[in-house]
Structures are given as structure tokens and as C-alpha cells.
Design an enzyme around this catalytic site. Structure first.
Site, PDB file in Angstrom:
ATOM      1  N   LYS A   1     -88.566  43.362  22.844  1.00 45.03           N
ATOM      2  CA  LYS A   1     -88.923  43.447  21.417  1.00 45.03           C
ATOM      3  C   LYS A   1     -89.782  44.677  21.144  1.00 45.03           C
ATOM      4  CE  LYS A   1     -90.819  39.428  21.825  1.00 45.03           C
ATOM      5  NZ  LYS A   1     -90.382  39.012  23.179  1.00 45.03           N
TER       6      LYS A   1
ATOM      7  N   GLY B   1     -96.708  40.422  25.851  1.00 43.05           N
ATOM      8  CA  GLY B   1     -96.881  41.717  26.519  1.00 43.05           C
ATOM      9  C   GLY B   1     -95.690  42.545  26.098  1.00 43.05           C
ATOM     10  N   HIS B   2     -95.890  43.467  25.181  1.00 47.45           N
ATOM     11  CA  HIS B   2     -94.784  44.263  24.637  1.00 47.45           C
ATOM     12  C   HIS B   2     -94.887  45.684  25.165  1.00 47.45           C
ATOM     13  CE1 HIS B   2     -94.363  41.308  21.009  1.00 47.45           C
ATOM     14  NE2 HIS B   2     -94.203  40.735  22.171  1.00 47.45           N
TER      15      HIS B   2
ATOM     16  N   ASP C   1     -89.816  38.465  26.447  1.00 47.93           N
ATOM     17  CA  ASP C   1     -89.644  39.677  27.264  1.00 47.93           C
ATOM     18  C   ASP C   1     -88.260  40.298  27.127  1.00 47.93           C
ATOM     19  OD1 ASP C   1     -92.213  39.270  28.212  1.00 47.93           O
ATOM     20  OD2 ASP C   1     -91.542  38.158  29.964  1.00 47.93           O
TER      21      ASP C   1
ATOM     22  N   GLN D   1     -93.035  36.247  21.894  1.00 49.53           N
ATOM     23  CA  GLN D   1     -92.342  35.203  22.651  1.00 49.53           C
ATOM     24  C   GLN D   1     -90.846  35.206  22.287  1.00 49.53           C
ATOM     25  OE1 GLN D   1     -95.650  34.238  21.123  1.00 49.53           O
ATOM     26  NE2 GLN D   1     -96.211  35.220  23.017  1.00 49.53           N
TER      27      GLN D   1
HETATM   28  P1  GDP Z   1     -91.051  42.224  25.063  1.00 52.33           P
HETATM   29  O1  GDP Z   1     -92.142  41.276  25.423  1.00 52.33           O
HETATM   30  O2  GDP Z   1     -89.896  41.532  24.408  1.00 52.33           O
HETATM   31  O3  GDP Z   1     -91.535  43.396  24.275  1.00 52.33           O
HETATM   32  O4  GDP Z   1     -90.485  42.777  26.453  1.00 52.33           O
HETATM   33  P2  GDP Z   1     -91.368  43.277  27.704  1.00 52.33           P
HETATM   34  O5  GDP Z   1     -92.019  44.552  27.385  1.00 52.33           O
HETATM   35  O6  GDP Z   1     -92.250  42.169  28.192  1.00 52.33           O
HETATM   36  O7  GDP Z   1     -90.244  43.428  28.808  1.00 52.33           O
HETATM   37  C1  GDP Z   1     -89.151  44.271  28.638  1.00 52.33           C
HETATM   38  C2  GDP Z   1     -89.163  45.321  29.759  1.00 52.33           C
HETATM   39  O8  GDP Z   1     -87.916  45.983  29.771  1.00 52.33           O
HETATM   40  C3  GDP Z   1     -90.193  46.416  29.544  1.00 52.33           C
HETATM   41  O9  GDP Z   1     -90.651  46.845  30.800  1.00 52.33           O
HETATM   42  C4  GDP Z   1     -89.399  47.523  28.859  1.00 52.33           C
HETATM   43  O10 GDP Z   1     -89.947  48.831  29.094  1.00 52.33           O
HETATM   44  C5  GDP Z   1     -88.077  47.383  29.534  1.00 52.33           C
HETATM   45  N1  GDP Z   1     -86.910  47.766  28.737  1.00 52.33           N
HETATM   46  C6  GDP Z   1     -86.641  47.539  27.423  1.00 52.33           C
HETATM   47  N2  GDP Z   1     -85.396  47.948  27.116  1.00 52.33           N
HETATM   48  C7  GDP Z   1     -84.869  48.452  28.252  1.00 52.33           C
HETATM   49  C8  GDP Z   1     -83.596  48.993  28.591  1.00 52.33           C
HETATM   50  O11 GDP Z   1     -82.672  49.082  27.790  1.00 52.33           O
HETATM   51  N3  GDP Z   1     -83.411  49.394  29.887  1.00 52.33           N
HETATM   52  C9  GDP Z   1     -84.402  49.284  30.829  1.00 52.33           C
HETATM   53  N4  GDP Z   1     -84.126  49.679  32.061  1.00 52.33           N
HETATM   54  N5  GDP Z   1     -85.607  48.778  30.551  1.00 52.33           N
HETATM   55  C10 GDP Z   1     -85.828  48.349  29.284  1.00 52.33           C
HETATM   56  P1  IMO Z   2     -93.550  38.227  24.868  1.00 52.96           P
HETATM   57  O1  IMO Z   2     -94.013  38.384  23.449  1.00 52.96           O
HETATM   58  C1  IMO Z   2     -92.441  35.574  28.140  1.00 52.96           C
HETATM   59  C2  IMO Z   2     -94.414  31.673  28.274  1.00 52.96           C
HETATM   60  C3  IMO Z   2     -95.326  31.434  29.462  1.00 52.96           C
HETATM   61  C4  IMO Z   2     -95.153  29.929  29.620  1.00 52.96           C
HETATM   62  C5  IMO Z   2     -95.069  29.449  28.177  1.00 52.96           C
HETATM   63  C6  IMO Z   2     -96.391  28.933  27.603  1.00 52.96           C
HETATM   64  O2  IMO Z   2     -94.042  39.283  25.785  1.00 52.96           O
HETATM   65  O3  IMO Z   2     -92.079  38.015  24.936  1.00 52.96           O
HETATM   66  P2  IMO Z   2     -98.606  30.179  26.777  1.00 52.96           P
HETATM   67  O4  IMO Z   2     -99.559  31.064  27.527  1.00 52.96           O
HETATM   68  O5  IMO Z   2     -97.985  30.807  25.594  1.00 52.96           O
HETATM   69  O6  IMO Z   2     -99.198  28.834  26.472  1.00 52.96           O
HETATM   70  O7  IMO Z   2     -97.422  29.887  27.848  1.00 52.96           O
HETATM   71  O8  IMO Z   2     -94.632  30.562  27.420  1.00 52.96           O
HETATM   72  N1  IMO Z   2     -94.716  32.897  27.483  1.00 52.96           N
HETATM   73  C7  IMO Z   2     -94.003  34.020  27.557  1.00 52.96           C
HETATM   74  N2  IMO Z   2     -92.957  34.354  28.339  1.00 52.96           N
HETATM   75  N3  IMO Z   2     -92.874  36.442  27.202  1.00 52.96           N
HETATM   76  C8  IMO Z   2     -93.913  36.107  26.388  1.00 52.96           C
HETATM   77  O9  IMO Z   2     -94.286  36.880  25.360  1.00 52.96           O
HETATM   78  C9  IMO Z   2     -94.537  34.862  26.570  1.00 52.96           C
HETATM   79  N4  IMO Z   2     -95.572  34.247  25.955  1.00 52.96           N
HETATM   80  C10 IMO Z   2     -95.657  33.038  26.521  1.00 52.96           C
HETATM   81  O10 IMO Z   2     -94.899  32.140  30.590  1.00 52.96           O
HETATM   82  O11 IMO Z   2     -93.917  29.656  30.233  1.00 52.96           O
HETATM   83 MG    MG Z   3     -93.216  40.641  27.084  1.00 53.20          MG
END
Ligand code: GDP
Ligand code: IMO
Ligand code: MG
Length: 421
Positions: free
Chosen positions: A16, A40-41, A13, A221
Site C-alpha cells: 500500500k 509498516g508502509h 503488507d 492492514q
Molecule cells: P504495506 O504495509 O502494504 O505498505 O507493505 P509493506 O511495506 O509492509 O511490504 C511491502 C514490501 O514490498 C515493501 O518492502 C516494499 O518495498 C516491497 N514492494 C512493493 N511493491 C513491490 C514490487 O512490485 N516489487 C518488489 N520487489 N517489491 C515491492
Molecule cells: P500494514 O499496514 C500485516 C497483524 C498482526 C497480527 C494481527 C493483530 O503494514 O499492512 P495488532 O498488532 O494489530 O493487534 O495485530 O494483525 N497486523 C498486520 N499484518 N501488516 C500490517 O499492517 C499489520 N497490522 C497488524 O501481525 O496478526
Molecule cells: Mg506493512
């Protein structure tokens, strides 16, 4: 021609999706190498928010081809729902998304088993069936995307696997069995839809390279969730570090020349397991509130804490990072003092290296340095020099302590809220 790998440098999270979407403007092909719908991207394009679980974040850029490689685990139901959702929002997917026949599948029995195992193991998984699907892969029982090519073969394999899984559910976990016909009824109607997207991803990528295409590899991840190098057993079941890209896609490691580590300007984690800089106080609450730190896949509140340079240096080492993308710098605006961890105090003395032993990691005390904060907003900044001086210093601190340049600074969730250096 170039290959750029984008990898999560913390516990997932990191942002990416946003960085991949940004870099996709100059990419022809985007490929994911591991994980599944546990990811979840989030991508925000012109106030429209997309959360992608399966499909590479490059899909929002209309000219790109998007690939899921052999190392990914694919849930056909989730994938097709995601495709339908994109199509309903005007995104063309047909002819732009392909699946490697070697990728393994997740079925509802994997989710049932994931939930049953969680009652014992308490990893805090996403319950998307990831662990059980990779278990089947490595135990050599798995059903692969290539098996969707033939209906009678797929039917026989599904029946056999449901029976085997029912045995486990009943005998090992005391759970009720799956209704085999229900599984067949939910999967078989999807067979031809999935089969038409099959393509040899390794061949596609290597052919693309020869044609001079720009390739972007999207990690899921993060480094500390990697099955080998993460905080085992509180990890996912795939190789989420950069080296996994080569193995999961069938693309030789010599091609992975640029490796961008995405990290938040602080740290978050969802699920259980050690997290040395976690703030369980008011500060953690503020970071969660300002950063809207709730999981994109499960909605769970994310645990939050200060920047951890021991983690950052570990990510540089195990991924071979060539540059950083630091996200969510805007969320630190308004904190009067900002702390960052430079070392761990362990029962065996001070260290700046990430411990290999989870028992030790659970006991470490972070050693902090403290700097002055800065006032926002900064989401309008488009050059490094436009940032408040204290924010510039913070980025330079990361560069100096990790000996790695910060090439991208994200100051907001939207595509253009980024400083490129
Ligand atoms: P990922 O799994 O690595 O793609 O990250 P996620 O989407 O799960 O979580 C990142 C969250 O931060 C998302 O809600 C993005 O929209 C948000 N985000 C990413 N970059 C920025 C930033 O520079 N500032 C803010 N405020 N939000 C950001
Ligand atoms: P993105 O790509 C954050 C975490 C789960 C748990 C562990 C194992 O959005 O960054 P799993 O369901 O993979 O067997 O769970 O890994 N986890 C993540 N945490 N971002 C993710 O993906 C994750 N994918 C798995 O919360 O701790
Ligand atoms: Mg994510």
C-alpha cells in the site's frame, strides 16, 4: 476533485505504501483512517528506503498535506520519533501533518497489556498496544489527542488510567504494575508538540473537497485483518476495509468513488490464523527469500503462498473495489509453474465464497489451476505489452476471475517501477 481510497486486499503488507506514494504525485491531501503503528508502509524513492508506521506515505511528496483521522490510534512517542527521523532525512513535516482531536492514544500501559494478553490469546499481534487502545476507546475510558490541549486535565486522566490499568495488569494477568510517574514523565513533555498539530480532520477533508482538492485515503492492514470481515479472532482491532474510511474520517460514503485494492501477485500473512494457500514447503521459502518477506514493523518472517481468488473476490465484494493494484509481480519471475486458487474444498462441499466461520476456514483445501511461469527480469517494463506473454496472461486471469480491472502493476519496489494502464 476526486477521492481515491487505497485498501489492502489480503492480510496486510500488500505494498500500500508504494502505491500511495505513487498516487500522491496527483494528490493534495492524504489521510489515514484506522489502525496505528502496527502498520509498516515501505516507500523507496531513488534508492532511499522509508518505513512509515504512523504518518501517511504521502508525506514524501513535498506538496501534500497529511492527516490522521478520528479512527486512528496514535502513539505520541512513536509518532514524534517518526517525525524526527523524517526531519533528519530532510523531509519537511511542520505545517504538513495534522491530527484529529478525536483520535485515541496509545500509551506504554497499552503495550504492556498487549504483551500480557498475547500470552493467553496468541493472536500474534505486533505488541504495539493496538487492541488495548481500541478496547479503551470502545469501553469509553480512552484518552484522546484532544486531551493534550490542557496539561492538568491530561495529567489527571493519565494518572486515573494508569491506576485502572495497573489493577488489570496485577489482578487479571499477574504482571508487575506500571510506575505512574514514569508514564507521566514520558508523555507530558510531548504535550505541546502534539497539541499544536490538532485539527478537525473531517472539516479539513470536506473543505478540501469543496475547494476541488484531490484526496487520497490510505488504508492500513488489510481486508482479512478487518475487525468485522477478517479472519476473527486473528485480526486487528480496527476497520481496515474501505467502508472504515468514511467512518474513521468523517467523510460521507458518497465521496468514496474510486476504491483501489492493493494485492500482491501471491499472498503473505504475518501473525497467526488460517491461511488456505499457505505454502509451508520449499515454494513458501522461495517466495519469502525472493520477496524479502519479513515484517516491516516486527521483522517477523511472513508466511507465503499462492494467489487466492476466493480471497480476491471477497475483497472486491466487501470493499467495493473499482480497480486492482497488483504488486510484486517481479517476485514470481523464474517459477516454472505458477498455481492459483479458484475455490475451496470444505467439509460441506466446494465453494468460491470466503467462509464466515474460522473453524471451517481452517479446514478448507484450496483447489488450484496451474499455468506456465515466465522468466525475468521485468522491473524495467513500463507497459503491459512489454511484460512476458505468460505474465500478461496472469494479470488477465486476475481481471477475468474478479471482474475488476488491474489498473496498476508493480514490478519493483521503486516508485517508477510501475505499469499504469
Ligand atoms: P504495506 O504495509 O502494504 O505498505 O507493505 P509493506 O511495506 O509492509 O511490504 C511491502 C514490501 O514490498 C515493501 O518492502 C516494499 O518495498 C516491497 N514492494 C512493493 N511493491 C513491490 C514490487 O512490485 N516489487 C518488489 N520487489 N517489491 C515491492
Ligand atoms: P500494514 O499496514 C500485516 C497483524 C498482526 C497480527 C494481527 C493483530 O503494514 O499492512 P495488532 O498488532 O494489530 O493487534 O495485530 O494483525 N497486523 C498486520 N499484518 N501488516 C500490517 O499492517 C499489520 N497490522 C497488524 O501481525 O496478526
Ligand atoms: Mg506493512
Amino acid at each position: 476533485m476526486s477521492v481515491c481510497t487505497v485498501v489492502g486486499a489480503q492480510w496486510g503488507d500488500e505494498g500500500k505504501g508504494k502505491i500511495v506514494d505513487l498516487l500522491a504525485e496527483n494528490a493534495d491531501i492524504i489521510a489515514r483512517w484506522g489502525g496505528g503503528p502496527n502498520a509498516g508502509h515501505t516507500v523507496v524513492v531513488k534508492n532511499e528506503k522509508f518505513v512509515l508506521h504512523h504518518i501517511p506515505s504521502g508525506i514524501l511528496n513535498p506538496k501534500t498535506i497529511n492527516l490522521l483521522g478520528a479512527g486512528v490510534v496514535i502513539d505520541p512517542i512513536v509518532l514524534l520519533k517518526e517525525v524526527d527521523g523524517l526531519v533528519a532525512r530532510g523531509i519537511e513535516v511542520e505545517g504538513r501533518l495534522f491530527l484529529d482531536p478525536r483520535a485515541h492514544c496509545i500509551f506504554s500501559y497499552h503495550q504492556r497489556l498487549d504483551a500480557a494478553q498475547e500470552k493467553v490469546a496468541k493472536i500474534g499481534t505486533t505488541k504495539r498496544g493496538i487492541g488495548p487502545a481500541y478496547t479503551d476507546k470502545y469501553a469509553r475510558f480512552g484518552i484522546r489527542i484532544g486531551d493534550f490541549s490542557n496539561e492538568s486535565h491530561l495529567t489527571a486522566r493519565l494518572k486515573a488510567e494508569c491506576e485502572r490499568m495497573n489493577h488489570q495488569l496485577k489482578q487479571v494477568y499477574g504482571e508487575s504494575p506500571m510506575d505512574i510517574q514514569t508514564v507521566l514523565d514520558e508523555i507530558l513533555p510531548l504535550r505541546t508538540k502534539i497539541a499544536r498539530w490538532i485539527r478537525d480532520v473531517s472539516l479539513e477533508l470536506n473543505f478540501g473537497l469543496k475547494q476541488g482538492k484531490n484526496i487520497l485515503l490510505e488504508g492500513a492492514q488489510g481486508t482479512l485483518l478487518d475487525i468485522n470481515f477478517g479472519t476473527y479472532p486473528f485480526v486487528t482491532s480496527s476497520e481496515s476495509i474501505a467502508g472504515g474510511a468514511s467512518a474513521g474520517l468523517g467523510l460521507g460514503p458518497k465521496h468514496l468513488t474510486e476504491v483501489i485494492g492493493v494485492a500482491k501477485a501471491y499472498v503473505t500473512r504475518v501473525g497467526n490464523g488460517p491461511f488456505p494457500t499457505e505454502e509451508t514447503s520449499e515454494i513458501g521459502e522461495q517466495l519469502r527469500h525472493y520477496g524479502s518477506e519479513f515484517g516491516s514493523t516486527t521483522g517477523r518472517p511472513r508466511r507465503c503462498g499462492w494467489w487466492d481468488n476466493v480471497v480476491a473476490n471477497y475483497a472486491v465484494r466487501v470493499n467495493g473495489l473499482t480497480a486492482w493494484a497488483i504488486t510484486k509481480l517481479d517476485i514470481l519471475c523464474g517459477f516454472p509453474k505458477i498455481h492459483y486458487c479458484t475455490a475451496y474444498d470444505t467439509p460441506y462441499g466446494l465453494t468460491t465464497e470466503f467462509p464466515t466461520d474460522g473453524q471451517i476456514l481452517a479446514q478448507v483445501k484450496p483447489i488450484y489451476e496451474t499455468v506456465e511461469g515466465w522468466e525475468g527480469p521485468i522491473h524495467h517494463c513500463r507497459t503491459f505489452e512489454a511484460l512476458p506473454k505468460a505474465a500478461q496472461n496472469y494479470i488477465q486471469m486476475i481481471e477475468q476471475l474478479t471482474q475488476t480491472p488491474v489498473k496498476y502493476i508493480s514490478v519493483g519496489e521503486k516508485r517508477d517501477e510501475t505499469i499504469v494502464r
